[in-house]
Motif scaffolding. Sequence first.
Motif, PDB file in Angstrom:
ATOM      1  N   PRO A 165       0.794  -1.235   0.000  1.00  0.00           N
ATOM      2  CA  PRO A 165       0.000   0.000   0.000  1.00  0.00           C
ATOM      3  C   PRO A 165       0.818   1.273   0.000  1.00  0.00           C
ATOM      4  O   PRO A 165       0.378   2.306  -0.504  1.00  0.00           O
ATOM      5  CB  PRO A 165      -0.849  -0.122   1.276  1.00  0.00           C
ATOM      6  CG  PRO A 165      -0.126  -1.104   2.130  1.00  0.00           C
ATOM      7  CD  PRO A 165       0.557  -2.041   1.204  1.00  0.00           C
ATOM      8  N   TYR A 182       7.163   0.097  -0.273  1.00  0.00           N
ATOM      9  CA  TYR A 182       6.737   0.421  -1.639  1.00  0.00           C
ATOM     10  C   TYR A 182       7.899   1.052  -2.409  1.00  0.00           C
ATOM     11  O   TYR A 182       8.135   0.717  -3.581  1.00  0.00           O
ATOM     12  CB  TYR A 182       5.540   1.374  -1.640  1.00  0.00           C
ATOM     13  CG  TYR A 182       4.972   1.541  -3.033  1.00  0.00           C
ATOM     14  CD1 TYR A 182       3.856   0.825  -3.443  1.00  0.00           C
ATOM     15  CD2 TYR A 182       5.593   2.379  -3.970  1.00  0.00           C
ATOM     16  CE1 TYR A 182       3.369   0.941  -4.734  1.00  0.00           C
ATOM     17  CE2 TYR A 182       5.117   2.496  -5.258  1.00  0.00           C
ATOM     18  CZ  TYR A 182       4.004   1.775  -5.635  1.00  0.00           C
ATOM     19  OH  TYR A 182       3.540   1.873  -6.924  1.00  0.00           O
ATOM     20  N   PRO A 194       1.604  -1.355 -10.245  1.00  0.00           N
ATOM     21  CA  PRO A 194       1.101  -1.024  -8.912  1.00  0.00           C
ATOM     22  C   PRO A 194      -0.356  -1.451  -8.755  1.00  0.00           C
ATOM     23  O   PRO A 194      -1.177  -1.280  -9.673  1.00  0.00           O
ATOM     24  CB  PRO A 194       1.234   0.504  -8.850  1.00  0.00           C
ATOM     25  CG  PRO A 194       2.226   0.848  -9.924  1.00  0.00           C
ATOM     26  CD  PRO A 194       2.014  -0.156 -11.003  1.00  0.00           C
ATOM     27  N   PRO A 231      -3.319  -0.370  -6.652  1.00  0.00           N
ATOM     28  CA  PRO A 231      -3.782   0.641  -5.684  1.00  0.00           C
ATOM     29  C   PRO A 231      -4.651   0.020  -4.594  1.00  0.00           C
ATOM     30  O   PRO A 231      -5.569  -0.753  -4.879  1.00  0.00           O
ATOM     31  CB  PRO A 231      -4.603   1.605  -6.562  1.00  0.00           C
ATOM     32  CG  PRO A 231      -4.055   1.413  -7.941  1.00  0.00           C
ATOM     33  CD  PRO A 231      -3.713  -0.042  -8.025  1.00  0.00           C
ATOM     34  N   THR A 290      -8.750  -5.023  -8.949  1.00  0.00           N
ATOM     35  CA  THR A 290      -7.436  -5.626  -8.770  1.00  0.00           C
ATOM     36  C   THR A 290      -7.324  -6.920  -9.566  1.00  0.00           C
ATOM     37  O   THR A 290      -6.292  -7.172 -10.231  1.00  0.00           O
ATOM     38  CB  THR A 290      -7.163  -5.895  -7.285  1.00  0.00           C
ATOM     39  OG1 THR A 290      -7.182  -4.644  -6.579  1.00  0.00           O
ATOM     40  CG2 THR A 290      -5.820  -6.566  -7.078  1.00  0.00           C
ATOM     41  N   SER A 346      -8.169   5.155 -13.116  1.00  0.00           N
ATOM     42  CA  SER A 346      -9.506   4.787 -12.665  1.00  0.00           C
ATOM     43  C   SER A 346     -10.532   5.124 -13.725  1.00  0.00           C
ATOM     44  O   SER A 346     -11.552   4.455 -13.865  1.00  0.00           O
ATOM     45  CB  SER A 346      -9.829   5.525 -11.361  1.00  0.00           C
ATOM     46  OG  SER A 346      -8.872   5.210 -10.389  1.00  0.00           O
ATOM     47  N   PRO A 379      -1.471   8.553  -2.361  1.00  0.00           N
ATOM     48  CA  PRO A 379      -1.038   7.146  -2.353  1.00  0.00           C
ATOM     49  C   PRO A 379       0.094   6.910  -3.360  1.00  0.00           C
ATOM     50  O   PRO A 379       0.049   7.400  -4.488  1.00  0.00           O
ATOM     51  CB  PRO A 379      -2.309   6.387  -2.767  1.00  0.00           C
ATOM     52  CG  PRO A 379      -3.449   7.299  -2.412  1.00  0.00           C
ATOM     53  CD  PRO A 379      -2.929   8.683  -2.642  1.00  0.00           C
ATOM     54  N   PRO A 411       0.849   4.276  -5.128  1.00  0.00           N
ATOM     55  CA  PRO A 411       0.508   3.649  -6.412  1.00  0.00           C
ATOM     56  C   PRO A 411       0.104   4.649  -7.497  1.00  0.00           C
ATOM     57  O   PRO A 411      -0.008   4.260  -8.665  1.00  0.00           O
ATOM     58  CB  PRO A 411      -0.663   2.724  -6.047  1.00  0.00           C
ATOM     59  CG  PRO A 411      -0.437   2.387  -4.612  1.00  0.00           C
ATOM     60  CD  PRO A 411       0.104   3.668  -4.015  1.00  0.00           C
ATOM     61  N   GLN A 412      -0.125   5.911  -7.139  1.00  0.00           N
ATOM     62  CA  GLN A 412      -0.436   6.927  -8.143  1.00  0.00           C
ATOM     63  C   GLN A 412       0.865   7.462  -8.742  1.00  0.00           C
ATOM     64  O   GLN A 412       1.813   7.801  -8.030  1.00  0.00           O
ATOM     65  CB  GLN A 412      -1.247   8.060  -7.521  1.00  0.00           C
ATOM     66  CG  GLN A 412      -2.662   7.632  -7.137  1.00  0.00           C
ATOM     67  CD  GLN A 412      -3.512   8.828  -6.730  1.00  0.00           C
ATOM     68  OE1 GLN A 412      -3.468   9.277  -5.600  1.00  0.00           O
ATOM     69  NE2 GLN A 412      -4.300   9.313  -7.661  1.00  0.00           N
ATOM     70  N   THR A 450      -2.566  10.459   4.522  1.00  0.00           N
ATOM     71  CA  THR A 450      -3.263   9.905   3.353  1.00  0.00           C
ATOM     72  C   THR A 450      -4.719   9.632   3.682  1.00  0.00           C
ATOM     73  O   THR A 450      -5.608   9.864   2.852  1.00  0.00           O
ATOM     74  CB  THR A 450      -2.560   8.615   2.886  1.00  0.00           C
ATOM     75  OG1 THR A 450      -1.187   8.907   2.593  1.00  0.00           O
ATOM     76  CG2 THR A 450      -3.215   8.056   1.645  1.00  0.00           C
TER      77      THR A 450
END
Length: 478
Positions: A56, A61, A77, A79, A87, A138, A178, A180-181, A206
């Motif tokens: 996460p 990470y 990644p 998210p 996912t 997204s 985050p 993963p962005q 976050t």
Amino acid sequence: MRAVFRALARHATERPETLAFRDDGGAISWSGLAGRVAGLAHLVAEGPDTVAIGVPGGIDYVVADLALTLAGKRQVPLPFFFSAEQTAHILKDTGAGAVVSASPEAFAGLPLPVFTPDAAARALPDYNGGAQRVIYTSGSSGRPKGVVIGDRQLDASLAALSRVVGAGPGDVHLSVLPLPQLLEQICGIFLPILAGAQCVMRFDATRALLGGPLEGFTRALDEVAPTTSLIAPGLLGRWVKDLAAAGAQAPAGLRFVAVGGAASSPDLVRSAEAVGIPVHEGYGLSECCAVVAMNRPGENRPGTVGPILDGLEVKIIDGEITVSGPTVMEGYLHGAPVPERWHTGDLGRFEEGRLVVEGRKDALLVTPAGRNLSPEWIEARVNADPRVVGSALGLRARDGALVLIAVLAAPATGTEIAALLADLPDYARPAEWIATDPSEPDLLFPAGTPVRSTVARLVNDRPARTLPKHVQKERLAS
């Protein structure tokens, strides 16, 4: 990315014990980071070409991202804010052959090997290039699409943003978005390494971005004393309200706070400046390696997203923002080759050399009177209120009524919401509204932008309340 790894090797040699990254669980020095990255890169080197990151955030990470890059892998990644269905789609769509995770049990049901990001340290080798990352946007509806980003895009983006941010070894970056962005990978991992700056990750900050208690963010500011950060408009609004209510100013050491993801109203930016927040709005999208334009320190212009980054060319064609240059993606995974000029789907114009973004082309609402309406225009006004985490405007199919959805972190009345919209023309003013809270599923992305498919469903299926008419703007609660 060669410049990033050369910088990491240099810091590990010249400042081995200086702290590079901190998170809720501890800290890691430059030499410790280089050793862990090299160790994991060696471990995954003979493994599958495509590896997912099921971490996460935090130092684990950072290690996973850098190690997969160093090993020349295609990284994916995952998210933590995506649904299980999303996912699963990502893993199937990419054909990921392994996962890096600090919690292997979370992936025990998958027929994939799991690498943990704590391999034995090794000497950091040179980076040979060729790595890619697949960033799943997204999107406004439907399943996420994989944007393929390689060295060319990252190198160009880092070079341009380094000149904008002007970071150095004395800087401390508070990581809020985050990891993963893509935008936070650039600003929270790669730029600090290039600058020799420290990055601190606090998950409570976050959580505040995602609608949790603001205290997690403000406590992080006090403890970390950052000089730079990157946040979304909803969190900015709550922070401004908190400072104004206390008669306080932002930490004096802050010198650059970027805001993006969703539109910020000029009033919000000016209010932020009034309480000492050095906020600079920017614009970008994953397909163009996260950033296309950014306001610069000393040249801030509220209401615009600033000049175009060096090396890019932006043209407005039939009202749409188009981009050409080295940061434009390799393409969508499994998609057709990318044209030389990328049509972003965003509407915009130039104002004295600065870009003004007017909303999504595919989000345009056509009212029964035939008016074309960009919902972002209305949403930015509502989002300026610190009680509003995010908002969305929709058109109800059965009668053509404009309905506003307000995601509230604190109670607000219809009169107070209407006051935010009082100076809009009649055709753009919502007739009804729906109040909800940050727990509403699949309504807002982490940056605060609405999921338009969810908006359409709620506007058409959920009862709405009438918004008062003829409300004066002065009646807005402070």
